[in-house]
Design an enzyme around this catalytic site. Structure first.
Site, short mmCIF file in Angstrom:
data_model
loop_
_atom_site.label_atom_id
_atom_site.label_comp_id
_atom_site.label_asym_id
_atom_site.label_seq_id
_atom_site.Cartn_x
_atom_site.Cartn_y
_atom_site.Cartn_z
N SER A 119 0.82 -1.20 0.00
CA SER A 119 0.00 0.00 0.00
C SER A 119 0.86 1.25 0.00
O SER A 119 2.02 1.22 0.40
CB SER A 119 -0.89 0.01 1.24
OG SER A 119 -0.07 0.17 2.38
N LYS A 120 0.22 2.32 -0.44
CA LYS A 120 0.88 3.62 -0.51
C LYS A 120 1.40 4.05 0.86
O LYS A 120 2.39 4.74 0.95
CB LYS A 120 -0.16 4.67 -0.93
CG LYS A 120 -0.14 4.96 -2.41
CD LYS A 120 -1.02 6.15 -2.67
CE LYS A 120 -1.55 6.07 -4.09
NZ LYS A 120 -2.61 6.98 -4.38
#
Ligand code: GLU
Length: 484
Positions: free
Chosen positions: A255-256
């Site tokens: 994930s970011k």
């Protein structure tokens, strides 16, 4: 047979940037095609108009180009099975939706969003999976025609027969089974007349003669719907291969929040495309040995879907950094020069003029010490500007009450030589040490501080030779003035 030659595709939805997971999917398709002399197709799945992002397609293509993932057919290039933008194929999908209705494998649904929301809420209350209740499947032909002629908003849904087992073979996961009871009557055509991903994807994979569908694991749960569609349309089912998920170091989904996910971010940070490709290739695949460093040609010749793992692949940034260094080491000075010139423009030294010889000299002495080419401007800043401060600990340890006098003597020797070579700088240093009855270190260390401001770095004579006589003299004068 779908096609005599293997045909694979990368089918991204243009979201504005290319995710590293997308790069991995594109790369595996590309490697697979190149390895068996098949065709690699780029198809843009842009039928979700709510998600339309201006410039996203161009951006995606330019990122693929940067990475060197070249496609045989696709937007901007064309090909026998185009157009390759789904938004330009809308009529094709509605034709097949009509065919499915005729075959009773799909049906019109006129339910209002209020009814659907209520249905969902009730199912949630009962802890049931949200699924359409086939309400509109019961409409008579007359009712349907009346609704259609009055222009009542509607969708077209897949008619999933309950109580069936949907089986398919996945090259990576082998036999996969789903009960049709958990497969929703998926919307195929939305109220805006655009197809959903599922219909467009299956129709295009068929019409584009795709033999192998290689995509991320997140699409595995959509595959039963696709299989139902293939069967309903009496089409041959391609071979599926669902690639393992990409995970953060803590095994959560990449994930970011835990780091960069856009390929562009890695490019901006100065990662080499060769390193990123090498790294991404190893996210879920191995040749079966310990080899980790790969050039693209080696990847092409050794890639096989047989060696793709099922289990999630951990995104280990340390490994990427290591690979970047390895690939950097393999570059020729001329290649590095090109890169350094382009980084120079973005550095604080932009606007300064350096000839190729100067920069190549810097590259030669710095290349083994950096992981990124732009680090040359940080670690070797003194090749581009005069030091304005001197490393405190270095001064404490290396600068004594003799240093100024020793450097003065050294400077005088250099002043007398027209164009000093590395050897001249070295001989002058040895003479100075001898003259003062001291070790070479008592000259080298103050001299290094003078010209670079720091205590570490490449060989001192290399530094002196590269910056040249005039700068060497000026920097000696400057340190004497500042420290005495
Ligand atoms: N459009 C889907 C995506 O964005 C494609 C999935 C597939 O390859 O079928 O990834």
């Amino acid at each position: 047979m779908i096609s005599d030659i293997p045909r694979v595709r990368f089918a991204p939805s243009p979201t504005g940037y290319l995710h590293v997971g997308g790069l991995r999917t594109a790369l595996y398709n590309y490697l697979f095609a190149k390895n068996i002399k098949g065709k690699f197709i780029l198809r843009i799945e842009d039928t979700d108009r709510n998600r339309y992002v201006q410039g996203a397609v161009e951006n995606l293509i330019s990122t693929l180009n940067w990475a060197g993932i070249d496609y045989d057919e696709g937007p901007e290039k064309g090909g026998e099975y185009g157009p390759y933008l789904q938004s330009e194929r809308i009529d094709i999908y509605s034709q097949y939706a009509d065919l499915l209705i005729k075959k009773k494998k799909a049906y019109y649904c006129f339910c209002s969003s209020e009814r659907l929301t209520k249905l969902r809420e009730e199912q949630q209350k009962q802890n049931k999976q949200s699924m359409y209740d086939k309400h509109c499947l019961g409409l008579t032909g007359e009712e349907i025609n009346r609704n259609l002629s009055t222009g009542l908003p509607h969708v077209i849904r897949l008619n999933v027969e309950p109580g069936k087992v949907i089986k398919f073979n996945d090259h990576i996961r082998e036999d996969v089974e789903f009960s049709s009871n958990v497969v929703d009557d998926q919307v195929l055509i939305k109220t805006d007349k655009y197809p959903t991903y599922h219909l467009a994807n299956v129709v295009d994979d068929h019409l584009m003669k795709i033999t192998h569908v290689i995509r991320g694991e997140e699409w595995l749960s959509s595959t039963p719907k696709h299989v139902i569609l293939y069967e309903a349309l009496e089409w041959e089912i391609p071979i599926f291969a669902h690639l393992p998920l990409l995970l953060n170091a803590d095994r959560s989904k990449l994930s970011k929040r835990q780091g960069d996910v856009a390929v562009e971010d890695y490019k901006k940070k100065g990662y080499l495309k060769e390193a990123l490709i090498n790294f991404v290739a190893l996210l879920g695949w191995t040749a079966g040995d310990d080899k980790e460093y790969y050039e693209i040609d080696e990847l092409i010749s050794s890639f096989s879907l047989d060696r793709v793992n099922k289990s999630g692949a951990i995104f280990d940034i340390e490994k990427l950094n290591w690979l970047n260094e390895e690939h950097l080491r393999k570059k020729s000075d001329i290649e590095l020069l090109k890169m350094l010139r382009s980084e120079l423009q973005d550095s604080k030294f932009s606007g300064q003029e350096y000839n190729d010889e100067y920069l190549i000299n810097v590259i030669e002495v710095m290349r083994e010490t950096v992981s990124f080419i732009k680090e040359i401007f940080e670690k070797g800043f003194y090749f581009f500007e005069e030091p304005t401060t001197y490393e405190e600990a270095g001064v404490k340890k290396r600068w004594n009450n003799q240093s100024a006098e020793i450097l003065k003597q050294y400077k005088t020797k250099i002043e007398l030589i027209t164009s000093p070579t590395r050897e001249d700088y070295e001989n002058a240093l040895k003479d100075t040490a001898l003259q003062n009855n001291t070790g070479n270190g008592n000259v080298i260390h103050p001299l290094r501080l003078a010209v670079s401001g720091v205590t570490g770095g490449p060989g001192i004579f290399d530094i002196l030779y590269i910056i040249g006589k005039e700068k060497t003299i000026n920097r000696i004068k400057a340190i004497i003035e500042k420290l005495n």
